[in-house]
Design an enzyme around this catalytic site. Structure first.
Site, short mmCIF file in Angstrom:
data_model
loop_
_atom_site.label_atom_id
_atom_site.label_comp_id
_atom_site.label_asym_id
_atom_site.label_seq_id
_atom_site.Cartn_x
_atom_site.Cartn_y
_atom_site.Cartn_z
N ARG A 110 0.77 -1.18 0.17
CA ARG A 110 -0.04 -0.13 -0.02
C ARG A 110 0.92 1.26 -0.17
NH1 ARG A 110 1.41 2.20 4.25
NH2 ARG A 110 0.03 3.66 3.57
N GLY A 111 0.19 2.32 -0.20
CA GLY A 111 0.93 3.73 -0.29
C GLY A 111 1.13 4.01 -1.68
N ALA A 112 0.81 5.30 -2.06
CA ALA A 112 0.85 5.68 -3.42
C ALA A 112 2.12 5.10 -4.38
CB ALA A 112 0.66 7.14 -3.58
N ARG A 155 -5.71 -0.24 -8.44
CA ARG A 155 -6.43 0.75 -7.41
C ARG A 155 -6.63 1.78 -8.03
NH1 ARG A 155 -4.06 1.38 -1.46
NH2 ARG A 155 -6.40 1.95 -0.96
N GLN A 171 -3.87 2.64 9.26
CA GLN A 171 -2.54 2.67 9.03
C GLN A 171 -1.58 3.40 10.01
OE1 GLN A 171 -5.16 3.09 7.01
NE2 GLN A 171 -4.83 2.59 4.99
N ASP A 194 -2.06 10.80 -2.74
CA ASP A 194 -2.48 9.89 -3.62
C ASP A 194 -2.49 10.41 -5.02
OD1 ASP A 194 -3.38 8.65 -0.71
OD2 ASP A 194 -2.73 6.92 -2.36
N ASN A 213 -6.34 12.23 -0.52
CA ASN A 213 -5.36 11.46 0.43
C ASN A 213 -6.36 10.52 1.39
OD1 ASN A 213 -2.74 10.82 1.47
ND2 ASN A 213 -3.38 12.03 3.20
N LYS A 214 -5.73 9.86 2.33
CA LYS A 214 -6.58 8.97 2.72
C LYS A 214 -7.73 9.74 3.67
CE LYS A 214 -5.95 5.54 3.49
NZ LYS A 214 -6.83 4.60 2.64
O1 MRU Z 1 -4.80 2.91 1.31
P1 MRU Z 1 -3.49 3.50 1.60
O2 MRU Z 1 -2.97 2.83 2.86
O3 MRU Z 1 -2.54 2.94 0.51
O4 MRU Z 1 -3.49 4.98 1.50
C1 MRU Z 1 -2.06 5.73 1.74
C2 MRU Z 1 -2.20 7.04 1.79
O5 MRU Z 1 -3.32 7.79 1.78
C3 MRU Z 1 -0.94 7.89 1.85
O6 MRU Z 1 -1.29 8.89 2.55
C4 MRU Z 1 -0.40 8.23 0.37
O7 MRU Z 1 -0.50 7.09 -0.40
C5 MRU Z 1 0.94 8.68 0.40
S1 MRU Z 1 1.98 7.43 0.85
C6 MRU Z 1 3.53 8.00 0.88
#
Ligand code: MRU
Length: 340
Positions: free
Chosen positions: A49-51, A86, A187, A228, A238-239
């Site tokens: 996970r994470g962009a 995704r 997270q 993201d 973002n999240k």
């Molecule tokens: O659903 P996730 O855990 O992949 O979401 C992650 C986020 O929203 C982060 O803030 C974003 O991807 C940046 S990670 C450097």
């Protein structure tokens, strides 16, 4: 491909391995991502996970499949499946668009390998540049609040918002980090808390709903989050929960910074309303699951709304901290945004 290792990705025995981010921090399990179906399942389940990380993992897998003898057509198909794994984080699409150009080259096996390794190396450098640019904005004695996980787990390098926080801490500017637990998938509570502990950075974990009163009590000096996707007008996906923090920070006159690599910019997306927002399973809200087991507390028939991300309008953002430097609200208002 030579052996490769980041905090949460490895290549060994010519295979991709991922650190299971659903099992952390209770268990440190490395799982194989041997084929497209396996990696897509890991991405769907947020084990990867994470962009930045989802784009990097997909690129590495494509390069490995090419080395295993996949035809150009099979690789092109695999690329499109991975690209759709995704919908919100544009890094996945941006990375795979670069891989598509490599796939078009005559010696595509070598070209894909080189491009995947370039992307990993570049991400490390992007993280360092973001950390330097962001740390310069942190004032000594800061108590910073962050949301979700944006650290080494989510990137190939030191992270984005969390990279800024750790760089500023190493410059003795950070006294405490408020870590939003980040419901529904935690997270913050699981991953950011773990990473900060490993880094020796003092933090306190809070439920998302506690940020408001901390701000009212003047215990938060700035908010740092990742992204993201950043639309051409500066709106940021973002999240889920990021927008609420931005509104709170605006009300309490606290700086609200977004830290991201330029690979998170989407010049084709005019504004936040055009960013596709992933909707996720009801079970994530009706209870919680992890390596500790699972529990459901809501009634069996409860109807659920579960968007994984929200959009923060540009007007609430104090600065976009990119690897290319800091973009100010004045620059965004003047239409000077995309630094490519
Ligand atoms: O659903 P996730 O855990 O992949 O979401 C992650 C986020 O929203 C982060 O803030 C974003 O991807 C940046 S990670 C450097």
């Amino acid at each position: 491909m030579k052996t490769l290792s980041t905090t949460s990705l490895q290549v060994r025995d010519n295979q991709l391995w991922i650190l299971d981010q659903q099992a952390l921090p209770q268990q440190k399990n490395w799982l194989p991502a041997a084929d497209v179906a396996e990696l897509v399942a890991h991405i769907h389940a947020l084990r990867v996970r994470g962009a930045p990380l989802i784009g990097l993992s997909a690129s590495l897998l494509l390069a490995l499949l090419a080395e295993q003898g996949f035809t150009r057509t099979a690789l092109a198909d695999a690329l499109e499946v991975l690209r759709a794994a995704r919908p919100t984080a544009v890094n996945l699409m941006n990375n795979l668009d670069r891989m598509r150009l490599a796939l078009a080259q005559e010696n595509y096996v070598a070209a894909l390998r080189m491009e995947a390794l370039n992307l990993i190396d570049e991400d490390k450098k992007l993280c360092d540049a973001i950390a330097d640019a962001g740390a310069a904005l942190v004032t000594p004695g800061s108590r910073l609040l962050t949301h979700c996980n944006t650290g080494g787990l989510a990137t190939a390098g030191v992270g984005t918002a969390l990279g800024v926080i750790s760089r500023a801490f190493s410059q003795q500017k950070v006294t405490n980090v408020w870590v939003d637990e980040t419901r529904p998938l935690l997270q913050g509570g699981r991953l950011t808390a773990w990473e900060l502990g490993e880094l020796g950075i003092p933090y306190q974990l809070i439920c998302d709903s506690m940020a408001a009163s901390l701000m009212a009590q003047k215990q938060v000096d700035a908010v740092w989050v990742g992204a993201d996707r950043i639309a051409a007008n500066g709106d940021v996906a973002n999240k889920i929960g990021t927008y609420s923090l931005a509104v709170l920070a605006h009300y309490h006159q606290i700086p609200f910074y977004v830290a991201a690599p330029h690979t998170t910019l989407d010049p084709h997306c005019p504004n936040g309303a055009a960013i596709p927002i992933e909707q996720r399973a009801a079970s994530e809200v009706t209870g919680v699951a992890g390596s500790f087991g699972s529990v459901q507390w809501a009634p069996e028939q409860a109807r659920v709304h579960n968007p994984a991300f929200d959009v923060t309008p540009a007007a609430l953002i104090s600065g976009w901290v990119l690897d290319t430097g800091v973009i100010t609200p004045e620059q965004v208002n003047a239409g000077i945004f995309l630094p490519r």
